[in-house]
Scaffold this active site. Structure first.
Site, short mmCIF file in Angstrom:
data_model
loop_
_atom_site.label_atom_id
_atom_site.label_comp_id
_atom_site.label_asym_id
_atom_site.label_seq_id
_atom_site.Cartn_x
_atom_site.Cartn_y
_atom_site.Cartn_z
N GLU B 132 24.48 -4.76 -24.41
CA GLU B 132 24.87 -6.09 -23.96
C GLU B 132 24.15 -6.47 -22.67
O GLU B 132 23.76 -7.62 -22.47
CB GLU B 132 26.39 -6.17 -23.74
CG GLU B 132 27.21 -6.08 -24.99
CD GLU B 132 26.98 -7.25 -25.93
OE1 GLU B 132 26.00 -7.16 -26.71
OE2 GLU B 132 27.74 -8.22 -25.90
N THR B 185 23.90 -17.57 -23.39
CA THR B 185 25.01 -16.96 -22.66
C THR B 185 24.79 -16.97 -21.15
O THR B 185 25.69 -17.29 -20.38
CB THR B 185 25.21 -15.50 -23.12
OG1 THR B 185 25.40 -15.51 -24.53
CG2 THR B 185 26.42 -14.87 -22.47
#
Lengths: 311, 311
Positions: B132, B185
């Site tokens: 991530e 994001t």
């Protein structure tokens, strides 16, 4: 009418470390007692207050018990009923243990019982919040809701009011120590910063969610790990003598978690059994005595019932 | 060695409205597939990626799947094992549905299976978080943890990492709509203010605690009432076309709750049954079409298993 009733309502630990303004639980002791009588006359009279060292007002408009009972009577359409109230304080005032809340809840439970339980205990919460507003300038629910409902309570929302009873492990004990120093709730609130870092808020709501999960799962370790407060405790602890030393002593003696009760100065530990709770209060009181501070202590199971009728 | 394995890992909805950075859940579809083979050679090779429209790197140091698999191999003391990976993207990239997380988790579950489950799925979380970090510059866990564990997951704490699986009502469905607009994001995170009002944070953690309680109590109303976000959604919703109209349509069609999935632009509703979920995706897609925006939709039960071996 000459019915009379004697009611006990419990002290409460608000915030429960991470759950500032949204969590609280009740204990079996200490607590306050109210004796209430309906009379032929009209209006509320406070006939006696004991245990308050003369600090609480007898004026029914200024006393939180009578003021919230009056709200209740107005609500049920009987504003002029005659009521006599005796208040017996059996716990310290300004201790962070929901002292005003215990008195108010005892009064409301008493009057509601005398009027055949027209409202549920949960429905009494907003009336008790009026009392809190009078007592500390802010109508919070994290003392009155657990005092009325027993056990652990979540105030999910204030507008609209949304109150959720949470479960807890059956054998959960609370060890409470009240160092006899003065910390008025209003001042304790004003010390807290009005803005916080989002990342700190995230840490805090992770812990709030963890504590709630731990209560449902009856997982003492998770309850303990979650009892961390990075936002409010660092400020409030300043007002409590040797707070971090007390924490360290409590944790070393086997506390599941430890923190400030409400706005302090009382501190509390949750424990798995009574013996650990007693050992903790002993260690903490001993330490406080060593630095010249008198203290009171209370050990009890987490209260499961809320207010009860005595005799 | 010539063992080969095909693994599916699910998409995930992070935040779940009020639980920014601490809550997430997995769905049965969409998700990604990884085919992994141990080879005689040395080092990781990505032999094929499909469904990514050429957007993902084949370079094993830059691809999140291979990079996290390499972390795993280093950890188990076999850094030089030969591994061939095929990645089949079966879900949109940059959709707010944990796309990178699904791929990474599929890869880690595959390699861990090939090495006889040396680690538990929970122990794989930190390795997936490395992926991530590579994908979005921030090693969050609210996608990878539910992708690995299935169901609803609470990340109580990041330091140390503390992950709690939460229950949910058995018949809980998710309706997901992905409007095909671009919301990276990183940008979505940067829009969020770093400071918030303490009183707003209190409102938020009341809701987080309410949502967790609702999941334990299987109380749909409480789940729904708690799905409110006053801190992050007001900012992020700006990037989503007609967000409040979509919310209103979803709620009118019977959604339990509605919000942004992760950092968006996907939106999701939780519902009590499949029919309601389908009706919601239909209404939302129809509305988006009316304003000229293509969309994809997914309806599934909340995933209960995490990654699974296919064939």
């Amino acid at each position: 009418m000459s019915a009379s009733i004697k009611v006990f309502a419990p002290a409460t630990v608000a915030n429960v470390v991470c759950g500032y303004d949204v969590l609280g639980f009740a204990v079996n002791e200490p607590g306050d007692e109210v004796i209430m009588k309906l009379t032929e006359g009209s209006g509320i009279r406070i006939t006696k207050i004991t245990g308050d060292e003369g600090r609480l007002p007898l004026d029914p408009q200024k006393n939180t018990v009578s003021a919230s009972v009056q709200h209740y009577l107005n609500h049920i359409g009987k504003p002029d009923v005659g009521v006599e109230i005796e208040l017996h304080k059996k716990m310290p005032i300004g201790s962070g243990l929901g002292s005003s809340s215990a008195s108010t809840v005892a009064g409301l439970f008493a009057v509601n019982t005398l009027f055949d339980n027209l409202l549920t205990n949960k429905e009494l919460v907003p009336f008790a919040m009026k009392g809190e507003e009078l007592a500390c300038g802010y109508g919070h629910a994290d003392n009155v809701a657990p005092a009325l409902l027993g056990g652990f309570v979540l105030i999910r929302s204030y507008q609209p009011l949304d109150i959720i009873s949470l479960p807890h492990p059956d054998d959960l004990y609370a060890a409470i120590v009240y160092p006899e120093v003065d910390v008025p709730t209003k001042d304790a609130r004003q010390m807290i910063r009005s803005k916080v870092l989002l990342k700190d808020a995230v840490t805090q709501w992770g812990n709030v969610a963890g504590l709630v999960s731990g209560l449902f799962m009856k997982d003492y370790d998770l309850i303990g790990r979650s009892m961390t407060d990075i936002l409010v405790e660092p400020t409030r602890s300043i007002l409590i003598p040797d707070f971090y030393k007390l924490r360290s002593l409590a944790m070393k003696t086997g506390a599941t978690g430890f923190g400030i009760s409400g706005s302090g100065p009382s501190v509390f530990a949750l424990t798995k059994d009574e013996a650990t709770a007693r050992a903790i209060t002993q260690k903490l009181q001993q330490h406080l005595k060593g630095i010249g501070i008198n203290s009171l202590s209370f050990v009890s199971e987490v209260n499961k019932k809320g207010p009860v009728i005595l005799d």
